[in-house]
Write a protein that holds these residues in place. Sequence first.
Motif, PDB file in Angstrom:
ATOM      1  N   SER A   1      37.782  49.422  48.917  1.00 40.35           N
ATOM      2  CA  SER A   1      39.089  48.864  49.710  1.00 40.35           C
ATOM      3  C   SER A   1      38.597  48.587  51.106  1.00 40.35           C
ATOM      4  CB  SER A   1      39.830  50.197  49.677  1.00 40.35           C
ATOM      5  OG  SER A   1      40.410  50.687  48.594  1.00 40.35           O
TER       6      SER A   1
ATOM      7  N   ASP B   1      43.449  45.178  44.616  1.00 39.00           N
ATOM      8  CA  ASP B   1      42.898  46.532  44.980  1.00 39.00           C
ATOM      9  C   ASP B   1      43.559  47.529  43.931  1.00 39.00           C
ATOM     10  OD1 ASP B   1      41.726  48.925  45.685  1.00 39.00           O
ATOM     11  OD2 ASP B   1      42.261  48.615  47.871  1.00 39.00           O
ATOM     12  N   GLU B   2      43.146  47.637  42.807  1.00 37.56           N
ATOM     13  CA  GLU B   2      43.416  48.491  41.875  1.00 37.56           C
ATOM     14  C   GLU B   2      44.836  48.319  41.587  1.00 37.56           C
ATOM     15  OE1 GLU B   2      41.988  52.412  41.606  1.00 37.56           O
ATOM     16  OE2 GLU B   2      40.422  52.273  43.071  1.00 37.56           O
TER      17      GLU B   2
HETATM   18 MG    MG Z   1      39.998  52.207  47.265  1.00 40.18          MG
END
Ligand code: MG
Length: 259
Positions: free
Chosen positions: A46, A173-174
């Motif tokens: 991240s 991001d996910e």
């Molecule tokens: Mg992360």
Amino acid sequence: MLEVRDLYKTFNAGTINEKRAMNGLSLTLEDGDFVTVIGGNGAGKSTLLNLVAGVFPPDSGTISIDGQNVTKLPEHKRAKFIGRVFQDPMMGTAATMGIEENLALAFRRGQGRGLRYGITNAERKQYREKLAILGLGLEDRLTSKVGLLSGGQRQALTLLMATLKKPKLLLLDEHTAALDPKTAAKVLETTERIVRRDKLTTLMITHNMRDAIAHGNRLIMMDSGQIVADIRGEEKQNLTVQDLLDKFHVENDRMLLSE
Ligand SMILES: [Mg+2]
Ligand SMILES: Nc1ncnc2c1ncn2[C@@H]1O[C@H](COP(=O)(O)OP(=O)(O)O)[C@@H](O)[C@H]1O
């Protein structure tokens, strides 16, 4: 399309909570690269996306997007060439506004034309066509408040909004991690379709090794703020979960990296 050189970032430097999140990372993405990113919790995934998006500056190193050095460019000035979708379905859209208003904001981004100009029927037609791509029936609910949608519907809408203006870079991001498996699969399939159709240069973080293998033309694995594996081409196509487990000795990370 993206060139990251010798990136360093330490959080809370000089305190007991000091954490070197980015440790000399370099990465070059070609135009149209669809790169999946895996790595354990705290690996710096991240942080990498946040640095690219300009959420905070690096301690040192450079970031260039499409040949332009953006290292010192603030986040809002990079936003026009970056599309982002986060894990939290609540973050990318405005809950109290309708679907069409959210789309209008995304369309008018950077044009200095806010919502006070009203939405024309021609625009509505265009929104319906775009929404139909998602296969969720949202094209018939243009005036529904986004807050009434499910997490999956909201995430699909966020994805659509992030890619409307064909960003130079798409950062995910996910973005399916908070969704139930069936919805996650659908949003991922839509992601694949849009990225391929528009040939978007994409960085997609996932904690799911199968998804990381199944999507994209390149897979990178991160650990301790560095890239520890970079797999592409035929090797990527033939990759299995077992290969990843064997190659990187991540057996202990099974809890973190679900198969
Ligand atoms: Mg992360
Ligand atoms: N804004 C922040 N402030 C302080 N520490 C942070 C911040 N963002 C990330 N970190 C720390 O940096 C490390 C890398 O975090 P992160 O990039 O979020 O990892 P990942 O996304 O791979 O799980 C972790 O130790 C995390 O606690």
